[in-house]
Scaffold this active site. Structure first.
Site, PDB file in Angstrom:
ATOM      1  CG  ASP A   1      -1.684  -1.504   1.261  1.00 43.28           C
ATOM      2  OD1 ASP A   1      -2.717  -1.668   0.059  1.00 43.28           O
ATOM      3  OD2 ASP A   1      -1.998  -1.592   2.467  1.00 43.28           O
TER       4      ASP A   1
ATOM      5  CE  LYS B   1       2.294  -2.444  -4.248  1.00 42.34           C
ATOM      6  NZ  LYS B   1       1.744  -2.211  -2.883  1.00 42.34           N
TER       7      LYS B   1
ATOM      8  N   GLY C   1      -4.557  -4.245  -3.995  1.00 43.14           N
ATOM      9  CA  GLY C   1      -5.394  -3.809  -4.273  1.00 43.14           C
ATOM     10  C   GLY C   1      -4.767  -1.830  -4.533  1.00 43.14           C
ATOM     11  CG  HIS C   2      -2.380  -1.599  -6.435  1.00 41.69           C
ATOM     12  ND1 HIS C   2      -1.016  -2.649  -7.938  1.00 41.69           N
ATOM     13  CD2 HIS C   2      -2.112  -2.641  -5.573  1.00 41.69           C
ATOM     14  CE1 HIS C   2      -0.740  -3.001  -7.197  1.00 41.69           C
ATOM     15  NE2 HIS C   2      -0.300  -3.477  -6.091  1.00 41.69           N
TER      16      HIS C   2
ATOM     17  CD  GLN D   1       0.652  -8.978  -2.742  1.00 40.43           C
ATOM     18  OE1 GLN D   1       0.939  -9.905  -3.555  1.00 40.43           O
ATOM     19  NE2 GLN D   1      -0.917  -9.124  -2.716  1.00 40.43           N
TER      20      GLN D   1
HETATM   21  P1  GDP Z   1      -1.027   0.081  -3.527  1.00 37.89           P
HETATM   22  O1  GDP Z   1      -1.789  -0.826  -3.019  1.00 37.89           O
HETATM   23  O2  GDP Z   1       0.939   0.471  -3.030  1.00 37.89           O
HETATM   24  O3  GDP Z   1      -1.427   0.234  -4.981  1.00 37.89           O
HETATM   25  O4  GDP Z   1      -1.064   1.410  -2.845  1.00 37.89           O
HETATM   26  P2  GDP Z   1      -2.695   1.726  -2.273  1.00 37.89           P
HETATM   27  O5  GDP Z   1      -3.739   2.188  -3.666  1.00 37.89           O
HETATM   28  O6  GDP Z   1      -3.120   0.210  -1.388  1.00 37.89           O
HETATM   29  O7  GDP Z   1      -2.755   2.596  -0.866  1.00 37.89           O
HETATM   30  C1  GDP Z   1      -2.028   3.939  -1.522  1.00 37.89           C
HETATM   31  C2  GDP Z   1      -3.164   5.253  -0.453  1.00 37.89           C
HETATM   32  O8  GDP Z   1      -2.727   6.262  -0.708  1.00 37.89           O
HETATM   33  C3  GDP Z   1      -4.324   5.327  -1.999  1.00 37.89           C
HETATM   34  O9  GDP Z   1      -5.703   5.338  -1.745  1.00 37.89           O
HETATM   35  C4  GDP Z   1      -3.608   6.845  -2.837  1.00 37.89           C
HETATM   36  O10 GDP Z   1      -4.835   6.983  -4.104  1.00 37.89           O
HETATM   37  C5  GDP Z   1      -3.520   6.588  -2.566  1.00 37.89           C
HETATM   38  N1  GDP Z   1      -1.845   8.153  -2.154  1.00 37.89           N
HETATM   39  C6  GDP Z   1      -1.282   7.618  -2.714  1.00 37.89           C
HETATM   40  N2  GDP Z   1      -0.207   8.537  -3.477  1.00 37.89           N
HETATM   41  C7  GDP Z   1      -0.342   9.780  -2.356  1.00 37.89           C
HETATM   42  C8  GDP Z   1      -0.187  10.855  -2.026  1.00 37.89           C
HETATM   43  O11 GDP Z   1       1.278  10.900  -2.234  1.00 37.89           O
HETATM   44  N3  GDP Z   1      -0.150  11.358  -1.038  1.00 37.89           N
HETATM   45  C9  GDP Z   1      -1.705  11.133  -0.393  1.00 37.89           C
HETATM   46  N4  GDP Z   1      -2.005  11.881   0.504  1.00 37.89           N
HETATM   47  N5  GDP Z   1      -2.594   9.998  -0.621  1.00 37.89           N
HETATM   48  C10 GDP Z   1      -1.880   8.347  -1.606  1.00 37.89           C
HETATM   49  P1  IMO Z   2      -0.574  -4.210  -2.552  1.00 34.14           P
HETATM   50  O1  IMO Z   2      -0.388  -4.263  -3.434  1.00 34.14           O
HETATM   51  C1  IMO Z   2      -0.575  -4.691   1.958  1.00 34.14           C
HETATM   52  C2  IMO Z   2      -1.221  -9.161   3.412  1.00 34.14           C
HETATM   53  C3  IMO Z   2      -1.731  -9.678   4.275  1.00 34.14           C
HETATM   54  C4  IMO Z   2      -1.741  -9.991   5.326  1.00 34.14           C
HETATM   55  C5  IMO Z   2      -0.773 -10.727   4.359  1.00 34.14           C
HETATM   56  C6  IMO Z   2      -0.433 -12.958   4.307  1.00 34.14           C
HETATM   57  O2  IMO Z   2      -2.255  -3.310  -2.694  1.00 34.14           O
HETATM   58  O3  IMO Z   2       0.181  -3.160  -1.667  1.00 34.14           O
HETATM   59  P2  IMO Z   2      -2.404 -13.044   1.428  1.00 34.14           P
HETATM   60  O4  IMO Z   2      -4.192 -12.844   2.193  1.00 34.14           O
HETATM   61  O5  IMO Z   2      -1.428 -12.285   0.690  1.00 34.14           O
HETATM   62  O6  IMO Z   2      -2.646 -14.439   1.731  1.00 34.14           O
HETATM   63  O7  IMO Z   2      -1.934 -11.875   3.445  1.00 34.14           O
HETATM   64  O8  IMO Z   2      -0.100  -9.767   3.171  1.00 34.14           O
HETATM   65  N1  IMO Z   2      -1.670  -8.079   2.433  1.00 34.14           N
HETATM   66  C7  IMO Z   2      -1.082  -6.667   1.961  1.00 34.14           C
HETATM   67  N2  IMO Z   2      -0.676  -6.164   2.801  1.00 34.14           N
HETATM   68  N3  IMO Z   2      -1.634  -4.724   1.346  1.00 34.14           N
HETATM   69  C8  IMO Z   2      -1.540  -5.353  -0.157  1.00 34.14           C
HETATM   70  O9  IMO Z   2      -1.549  -5.744  -1.180  1.00 34.14           O
HETATM   71  C9  IMO Z   2      -1.568  -6.975   0.459  1.00 34.14           C
HETATM   72  N4  IMO Z   2      -1.741  -8.251  -0.302  1.00 34.14           N
HETATM   73  C10 IMO Z   2      -1.613  -8.898   1.087  1.00 34.14           C
HETATM   74  O10 IMO Z   2      -2.710  -7.998   5.156  1.00 34.14           O
HETATM   75  O11 IMO Z   2      -0.717  -9.773   6.316  1.00 34.14           O
HETATM   76 MG    MG Z   3      -2.744  -1.595  -1.775  1.00 35.09          MG
END
Ligand code: GDP
Ligand code: IMO
Ligand code: MG
Length: 432
Positions: free
Chosen positions: A13, A16, A40-41, A223
Site C-alpha cells: 500500500d 504503487k 488493491g491499487h 504487495q
Molecule cells: P498500492 O497498493 O501500493 O497501489 O497502494 P494503495 O492504493 O493500496 O494505497 C495507497 C493510498 O494512498 C491510495 O488511497 C492512494 O490514492 C493514496 N495515495 C497515493 N499517493 C499518495 C500521496 O502522495 N498522498 C496522499 N495523501 N495519498 C496518496
Molecule cells: P498491495 O498490492 C498490504 C497482507 C495481508 C496479510 C498478508 C498475507 O495493495 O500493496 P494474503 O492474503 O496475501 O495471503 O495475506 O499479506 N497483504 C497485503 N498488505 N497490501 C497488499 O497488497 C497486500 N496483500 C496482502 O494483509 O498480512
Molecule cells: Mg494496496
C-alpha cells in the site's frame, strides 16, 4: 530495451498503483507479475477513484497492453467483475491480456484460506482471505488449474477432481456448499473461460516483442518486499515473491531485460495484518497518520497499522531489489507533525544493536526501533509541484532518506491525485 520494475519497499500500500499510472504514460505495456486480488491499487484521476485488484494500473491509458502475467493467481469472478466495472465507466479494456499459464483461484482455495486462519486462532496471519496461499500451494504441488484449462471442459473437470481429492478432509466443513460440487464448479469456470477467451494470450511473448522493438515495459509489483515469501517477515508474509527479481519469473523475461528498478516507499510506514513492525506507533501520532493518510485497506477495509519511516527496512529493501530509483509517496500526510522521527537502527531485548535488518524471526519480533528526530513543517504541501515549493524541512527529510538508501528520489507524492506529484530537480525520467 527498457524494462522497468516497480515494487513496494515496505509492507504494501505504498502507492504503487499511482506510480505505475504515472510512468505508464510513456510505456507501451504494463504487466503484473505476482500476487492476486489480495492487492488493491488505487488511482485517483480528476476526482474519479479507480481501485484495481487484478487489472494492471496502466489500463486507464488507451492503447497500452496491460497483461496479467503467468506469476499471478487469478480469481476469474473478480477479474470478470473488474472488466465489467471498467466497461461501465467507459474504459476500453481491449488491451487487457491474460497469461494462459496463470493459475486460477478456485472456490476451495478461498474456503481453505478462511479455514486455515480460523485454525491458527491467535496465531493467524491476517490474510486477505482471497485464497492466495492455498492457490500458490496447489501450484507448487502441481495440482493447480491454469487459465488455459478453462478452454477444455474435459481437462478442466479432470483437473478439478484431482485437485479436490486430497483436500476432502480439510473441506469437510464446507461439504454442503453448492460451490464445491464438481459439476457446478466446472460449469461456472467454463463460463468464465468463455468470457475471458478474447483476453487469453502468450503474455511472455508480448513482453519480448515490446522490449525487442525498443519500447518500454513496466513490471508492476503487488504487495511488497517485507511481505515476500522468502525475504519478508515470514510467516507473516504473502505466498508469492513481490521482490524485483521475481518480475523475470512472473512475466517470463530474463534479468538482462530489466534496466531500472523503482522502489515505492511511503513517507511513513503501514502494515495490514499480523506480524512484526518495529516502528509501529500505538499513540495519537499513529492515529494522526491513519486518519490523515486514510489508512484503511483497499481490499479488506481493515485499519492499517501505522508507524514512522523505517530506514533499516528501507536499506534492506534497497539492496535486496537493487533499486535504481525511489518514489516517496504521501509526504503531505506528515504536515503538522513536529518533530518527525525516523527509525535508524533496532535494539534487541538484551541491548544488542542492529543496523541491518535482522534475519532471525525472534529478534525481529522483539526489536524496538531507535529514532533520529528531524524538524517537521506546518504547511500544506499538497499544491507543491516542484522541489523548490517544498518547505526546507521537507527537502531535508527527503535528502535524509535518499542519503541513507543511497538511491536518488525521482518522484514525491503530495496527494492522491495523479497531478499531485513533485518531479525532483534535474531528474530526467528515463522511464516516463
Ligand atoms: P498500492 O497498493 O501500493 O497501489 O497502494 P494503495 O492504493 O493500496 O494505497 C495507497 C493510498 O494512498 C491510495 O488511497 C492512494 O490514492 C493514496 N495515495 C497515493 N499517493 C499518495 C500521496 O502522495 N498522498 C496522499 N495523501 N495519498 C496518496
Ligand atoms: P498491495 O498490492 C498490504 C497482507 C495481508 C496479510 C498478508 C498475507 O495493495 O500493496 P494474503 O492474503 O496475501 O495471503 O495475506 O499479506 N497483504 C497485503 N498488505 N497490501 C497488499 O497488497 C497486500 N496483500 C496482502 O494483509 O498480512
Ligand atoms: Mg494496496
Amino acid at each position: 530495451m527498457p524494462g522497468v520494475v516497480i515494487i513496494g519497499t515496505q509492507w504494501g500500500d505504498e502507492g504503487k498503483g499511482k506510480v505505475v499510472d504515472l510512468l505508464a504514460e510513456r510505456a507501451a505495456m504494463v504487466v503484473r507479475f505476482q500476487g492476486g486480488n489480495n492487492a488493491g491499487h488505487t488511482i485517483v484521476r480528476d476526482d474519479e477513484t479507480f481501485k484495481f485488484h487484478l487489472i494492471p494500473s496502466g489500463i486507464l491509458h488507451p492503447g497500452k497492453i496491460c497483461a496479467i502475467g503467468n506469476g499471478v493467481v487469478v480469481d476469474p469472478a473478480v477479474l470478470t467483475s473488474e472488466i465489467d466495472a471498467l466497461r461501465r465507466r467507459g474504459v476500453d479494456v481491449g488491451g487487457l491480456k491474460l497469461s494462459a499459464n496463470a493459475h486460477l483461484i478456485m472456490p476451495y482455495h478461498v474456503m481453505l484460506d478462511t479455514a486455515g486462519e480460523a485454525k491458527l486462532g491467535k496465531l493467524e496471519i491476517g490474510t486477505t482471505k482471497r485464497g492466495i496461499g492455498p492457490c500458490y500451494a496447489d501450484k507448487s504441488a502441481r495440482l493447480g488449474i491454469r487459465v488455459q484449462d478453462l478452454l477444455d471442459a474435459k481437462i478442466l473437470r479432470k483437473k478439478i477432481a484431482a485437485a479436490l481429492e486430497p483436500k476432502q478432509q480439510l473441506l469437510r466443513p464446507f461439504a454442503r456448499d453448492p460451490k464445491l460440487d464438481l459439476h457446478t464448479m466446472t460449469e461456472e469456470y467454463l463460463r468464465y473461460g468463455h468470457r475471458l477467451e478474447p483476453h487469453i494470450a502468450d503474455t511472455a511473448k508480448l513482453c519480448w516483442e515490446t522490449l525487442d522493438s525498443g519500447r518500454t515495459v513496466l513490471f508492476e509489483g503487488a504487495q511488497a518486499t517485507l511481505l515476500d515469501l522468502d525475504h519478508g517477515t515470514y510467516p507473516f508474509v504473502t505466498s508469492s515473491n513481490p521482490v524485483a527479481g521475481a518480475a523475470c519469473v512472473g512475466a517470463g523475461v530474463g534479468p538482462t531485460d530489466i534496466d531500472e528498478v523503482w522502489g515505492v516507499c511511503k513517507a511513513y510506514t503501514t502494515r495490514v495484518g499480523a506480524g512484526p513492525f518495529p516502528s509501529e506507533l500505538t499513540d495519537e501520532v499513529g492515529v494522526h497518520l491513519r486518519d490523515r493518510g486514510h489508512e484503511f485497506g483497499t481490499t479488506t477495509g481493515r485499519e492499517r497499522r501505522c508507524g514512522w519511516l523505517d530506514l533499516v527496512a528501507l536499506r534492506y529493501a534497497t539492496r535486496l531489489n537493487r533499486l535504481s530509483a525511489l518514489a516517496i509517496t504521501k509526504l503531505d500526510v506528515l504536515s503538522g507533525l513536529d518533530p518527525l522521527r525516523i527509525a535508524v537502527r533496532y535494539r534487541g531485548t538484551e541491548g544488542a544493536v542492529f543496523e541491518e535488518f535482522p534475519y532471525h524471526q525472534s529478534i525481529l519480533h522483539t526489536a524496538a526501533a531507535e529514532y533520529e528526530e528531524m524538524p517537521g513543517w506546518e504547511e500544506d504541501i499538497s499544491g507543491a509541484r516542484s522541489e523548490s515549493e517544498l518547505p526546507p524541512q521537507a527537502r531535508d527529510y527527503l535528502a535524509a532518506i535518499s542519503e541513507s538508501a543511497g538511491v536518488p528520489i525521482k518522484l514525491v507524492g503530495v496527494g492522491p491525485g495523479r497531478e499531485q506529484v513533485v518531479r525532483m530537480n534535474g531528474v530526467e525520467l528515463k522511464a516516463a
